[in-house]
Design an enzyme around this catalytic site. Structure first.
Site, PDB file in Angstrom:
ATOM      1  N   GLU A 134      10.361  15.619  14.850  1.00  0.00           N
ATOM      2  CA  GLU A 134      10.708  15.746  13.536  1.00  0.00           C
ATOM      3  C   GLU A 134       9.873  16.688  12.518  1.00  0.00           C
ATOM      4  O   GLU A 134       8.685  16.692  12.552  1.00  0.00           O
ATOM      5  CB  GLU A 134      10.120  14.156  12.962  1.00  0.00           C
ATOM      6  CG  GLU A 134      10.741  14.112  11.760  1.00  0.00           C
ATOM      7  CD  GLU A 134      10.557  12.691  11.181  1.00  0.00           C
ATOM      8  OE1 GLU A 134       9.520  11.898  11.414  1.00  0.00           O
ATOM      9  OE2 GLU A 134      11.659  11.889  10.606  1.00  0.00           O
ATOM     10  N   CYS A 188      13.807  10.415   6.754  1.00  0.00           N
ATOM     11  CA  CYS A 188      13.962  10.155   7.888  1.00  0.00           C
ATOM     12  C   CYS A 188      15.004  10.246   8.672  1.00  0.00           C
ATOM     13  O   CYS A 188      15.245  10.265   9.809  1.00  0.00           O
ATOM     14  CB  CYS A 188      13.358   8.697   8.222  1.00  0.00           C
ATOM     15  SG  CYS A 188      13.978   7.478   6.978  1.00  0.00           S
ATOM     16  N   GLU A 213      10.021   1.163  10.369  1.00  0.00           N
ATOM     17  CA  GLU A 213      10.989   2.148  10.411  1.00  0.00           C
ATOM     18  C   GLU A 213      10.267   3.451  10.302  1.00  0.00           C
ATOM     19  O   GLU A 213       9.655   3.965   9.803  1.00  0.00           O
ATOM     20  CB  GLU A 213      11.810   1.908   8.999  1.00  0.00           C
ATOM     21  CG  GLU A 213      12.959   2.842   8.665  1.00  0.00           C
ATOM     22  CD  GLU A 213      12.985   3.931   8.138  1.00  0.00           C
ATOM     23  OE1 GLU A 213      13.267   4.794   8.922  1.00  0.00           O
ATOM     24  OE2 GLU A 213      13.210   3.853   6.823  1.00  0.00           O
ATOM     25  N   LYS A 218       0.874  -1.273   0.003  1.00  0.00           N
ATOM     26  CA  LYS A 218      -0.011   0.040  -0.128  1.00  0.00           C
ATOM     27  C   LYS A 218       0.746   1.160  -0.092  1.00  0.00           C
ATOM     28  O   LYS A 218       1.324   1.501   0.982  1.00  0.00           O
ATOM     29  CB  LYS A 218      -0.809  -0.125   1.287  1.00  0.00           C
ATOM     30  CG  LYS A 218      -1.958   1.010   1.027  1.00  0.00           C
ATOM     31  CD  LYS A 218      -2.429   1.656   2.136  1.00  0.00           C
ATOM     32  CE  LYS A 218      -1.907   2.915   2.867  1.00  0.00           C
ATOM     33  NZ  LYS A 218      -1.971   3.969   1.676  1.00  0.00           N
TER      34      LYS A 218
HETATM   35  P1  ADP Z   1       3.396  10.464   6.723  1.00  0.00           P
HETATM   36  O1  ADP Z   1       3.213  11.508   7.810  1.00  0.00           O
HETATM   37  O2  ADP Z   1       4.726  10.285   6.257  1.00  0.00           O
HETATM   38  O3  ADP Z   1       2.370  10.805   5.774  1.00  0.00           O
HETATM   39  P2  ADP Z   1       2.044   8.294   8.170  1.00  0.00           P
HETATM   40  O4  ADP Z   1       2.877   7.522   8.859  1.00  0.00           O
HETATM   41  O5  ADP Z   1       0.808   8.628   8.252  1.00  0.00           O
HETATM   42  O6  ADP Z   1       3.250   9.153   7.470  1.00  0.00           O
HETATM   43  O7  ADP Z   1       1.886   7.445   6.669  1.00  0.00           O
HETATM   44  C1  ADP Z   1       2.749   6.353   6.038  1.00  0.00           C
HETATM   45  C2  ADP Z   1       1.783   5.308   5.335  1.00  0.00           C
HETATM   46  O8  ADP Z   1       1.013   4.595   6.290  1.00  0.00           O
HETATM   47  C3  ADP Z   1       1.014   5.493   4.197  1.00  0.00           C
HETATM   48  O9  ADP Z   1       0.887   4.652   3.159  1.00  0.00           O
HETATM   49  C4  ADP Z   1      -0.255   5.829   4.885  1.00  0.00           C
HETATM   50  O10 ADP Z   1      -1.491   5.920   3.980  1.00  0.00           O
HETATM   51  C5  ADP Z   1      -0.446   4.747   5.886  1.00  0.00           C
HETATM   52  N1  ADP Z   1      -1.279   5.066   7.008  1.00  0.00           N
HETATM   53  C6  ADP Z   1      -1.439   6.149   7.574  1.00  0.00           C
HETATM   54  N2  ADP Z   1      -2.446   5.923   8.571  1.00  0.00           N
HETATM   55  C7  ADP Z   1      -2.915   4.635   8.650  1.00  0.00           C
HETATM   56  C8  ADP Z   1      -3.457   3.720   9.342  1.00  0.00           C
HETATM   57  N3  ADP Z   1      -4.289   4.130  10.470  1.00  0.00           N
HETATM   58  N4  ADP Z   1      -3.621   2.461   9.410  1.00  0.00           N
HETATM   59  C9  ADP Z   1      -2.780   1.935   7.942  1.00  0.00           C
HETATM   60  N5  ADP Z   1      -2.040   2.777   7.471  1.00  0.00           N
HETATM   61  C10 ADP Z   1      -1.985   4.058   7.541  1.00  0.00           C
END
Ligand code: ADP
Length: 499
Positions: free
Chosen positions: A392, A291, A257, A182
């Site tokens: 961050e 990161c 990570e 995903k």
């Molecule tokens: P960023 O702040 O870098 O956008 P996230 O950690 O929110 O970081 O997103 C990283 C990945 O995790 C993306 O693919 C995002 O769609 C997914 N993501 C965000 N929220 C959720 C969730 N509740 N469950 C599963 N995946 C998620």
């Protein structure tokens, strides 16, 4: 897949070897960060799509050609995929630039280099050997074998979509798992483009699947799905924590990570010109959206003013603009929420009393057009307890913190919740090795920064993560070991006692 509708490219998801729309029948737009305008339409996946993809992956794991392949054959398929990546590196780079705003100057090399993960783990696939255990019981033969886990959900952030995919996909497949990928809702296109190569390489249907959409809508259902054995995640520590908690309910394995607030530490005995470049590379390369950003510059007091002056002079020359242009050195921020977050942190730093000696605002240069650009920003007068030093930012914002001596450099360097990386600039070997020992970080760079390789483990201490990616050992994070006992005795002994 990408038949243009008006000016927008239109994508489909890749499930069970087929290009499909979402069960929601909805789409979302993916923006080009340089123009600030949408360029692609992507299916808005939901729980039904997640279920469909996991089931396809599970079918491919348990039946059909994939489980019948020898490890050598799996390796050959990965090497074929690597060859195709090499051929299509330029195209993949252009997609990343359009979807993410990364520089073509960096991406051309990065997409080509990415092939190495598939070559490396392709080569490793048939070198994972069990052992014959010298059994302590008479008339028994005991051996171990390494087996895959099953379906792996790989959840990818927006900052380096294809590279971070490679870090998970290559070892997961080499180990014999199947995968549902995903990508981030901000950068979904490159993963879908990459699936064309997966198809071409001849991986059986369902071995790799891609669902697109928003985290809570299609990401979380993957994490919750009972047929998912492992979640491999890169992203924020906030989302990572949520995913870890949810994965725990299903007793799933995880590798994570997460974020960083890495110190880049410059001693007064460093080669200062090199250190300036290292600090620039740590915070302004990739617009600070990594990161591993060296977002805290710890500089020895004796050279503070001189070093900051050199740094500002160098940073001032950074060319901003179209990421497709080979000359550009600092590109746009990838998405509007991130753009706002960076500008908010700039305000927070000013409110905390830090001084912006460079930048400190949105970039309104003509060459930046209508893109989401932030001026390379350097704050001095920062105390390590300030939010700008602890949290961050994920943008081109550097916090400069002075230190007296080695002890203080170690103490400040380690005084954050994160522990992903650290840089040390010194010409003194004893000092370099001592710092490498004492810094709490998964990677320490001495007189360099941002070096990563398929050969070398990468990951975080403390809140920066769980487990490692790349390198030999970590393939076992995608495997489980089985112990097999064989009796060579002619009779079964007393059945009422442990053998
Ligand atoms: P960023 O702040 O870098 O956008 P996230 O950690 O929110 O970081 O997103 C990283 C990945 O995790 C993306 O693919 C995002 O769609 C997914 N993501 C965000 N929220 C959720 C969730 N509740 N469950 C599963 N995946 C998620």
């Amino acid at each position: 897949m990408d038949t243009p509708t008006g000016t927008l490219s239109r994508y489909k998801m890749f499930i069970g070897g087929e290009w499909v729309e979402s069960a929601s029948d909805q789409h979302f737009e993916s923006d080009n960060p340089f123009t600030g305008k949408p360029w692609a339409l992507v299916p808005r996946g939901n729980a039904q799509d997640a279920d469909r993809a996991v089931r396809a992956a599970h079918r491919a794991y348990t039946s059909g050609d994939w489980p019948k392949l020898t490890a050598s054959r799996r390796g050959a398929l990965l090497r074929k995929l690597a060859d195709l990546i090499g051929e299509k590196a330029k195209h993949l780079a252009e997609i990343e630039v359009r979807d993410n705003g990364k520089l073509i100057a960096e991406m051309s090399a990065q997409t080509a280099y990415m092939a190495q993960w598939y070559y490396y783990y392709g080569g490793l696939a048939d070198k994972i050997e069990g052992r014959v255990i010298p059994a302590d019981k008479p008339d028994t033969f005991n051996y171990t074998r390494y087996e895959p886990l099953g379906v792996v959900a790989a959840i990818i952030p927006w900052n380096s979509p294809l590279l971070l995919t490679a870090w998970k996909l290559a070892p997961a497949l080499a180990a014999g798992n199947t995968v549902v990928l995903k990508p981030s809702e901000y950068t979904p296109a490159s993963a879908l483009e990459f699936m064309k190569l997966v198809e071409q390489a001849g991986l059986p249907p369902g071995v790799v699947n891609v669902v697109t959409g928003f985290g809570p809508e299609v990401g979380m259902p993957l994490v919750e799905h009972p047929l998912v054995a492992k979640v491999a995640f890169t992203g924020s520590d906030r989302t990572g924590t949520l995913i870890y908690q949810t994965a725990a309910k299903g007793l799933k394995r995880v590798t994570m990570e997460l974020g960083g607030k890495s110190p880049n530490i410059v001693f007064d005995d460093a080669h200062l010109e090199n250190a300036v470049k290292g600090v620039i590379s740590g915070i302004f390369a990739a617009t600070g959206q990594t990161c591993i950003a060296g977002s805290r510059l710890l500089v020895q007091k004796t050279i503070h003013d001189e070093f900051v002056e050199k740094l500002v002079a160098f940073a001032k020359t950074a060319r901003m603009g179209d990421p497709m242009s080979l000359d550009t050195q600092v590109g746009p921020v990838t998405n509007p929420p991130q753009f706002k977050k960076i500008l908010d942190y700039i305000d927070i730093a000013k409110g905390e009393g830090a001084r912006a000696v460079l930048g400190g605002a949105r970039a309104a240069r003509p060459e930046c057009g209508s893109g989401w650009f932030v001026e390379p920003t350097i704050f001095t007068g920062v105390k390590n307890s300030m939010r700008i030093a602890q949290e961050e930012v994920f943008g081109p914002v550097l916090a400069v913190i002075p230190f007296e001596d080695e002890e203080q450099a170690v103490a400040i360097g380690n005084d954050v919740v994160y522990g992903l990386a650290a840089g040390v600039w010194t010409q003194n070997m004893r000092r370099a090795l001592m710092m490498a020992d004492r810094l709490q970080a998964g990677t320490v760079w001495i007189n360099t920064y941002r070096a990563v390789s398929y050969l070398s483990p990468f990951g975080g201490y403390k809140r920066s993560g769980i487990g490692r990616e790349s390198g030999q050992e970590m393939i076992k994070d995608y495997m489980q070991v089985k112990s097999v006992w064989i009796s060579t005795a002619t009779e079964v002994p007393n059945p009422f006692v442990l053998r």
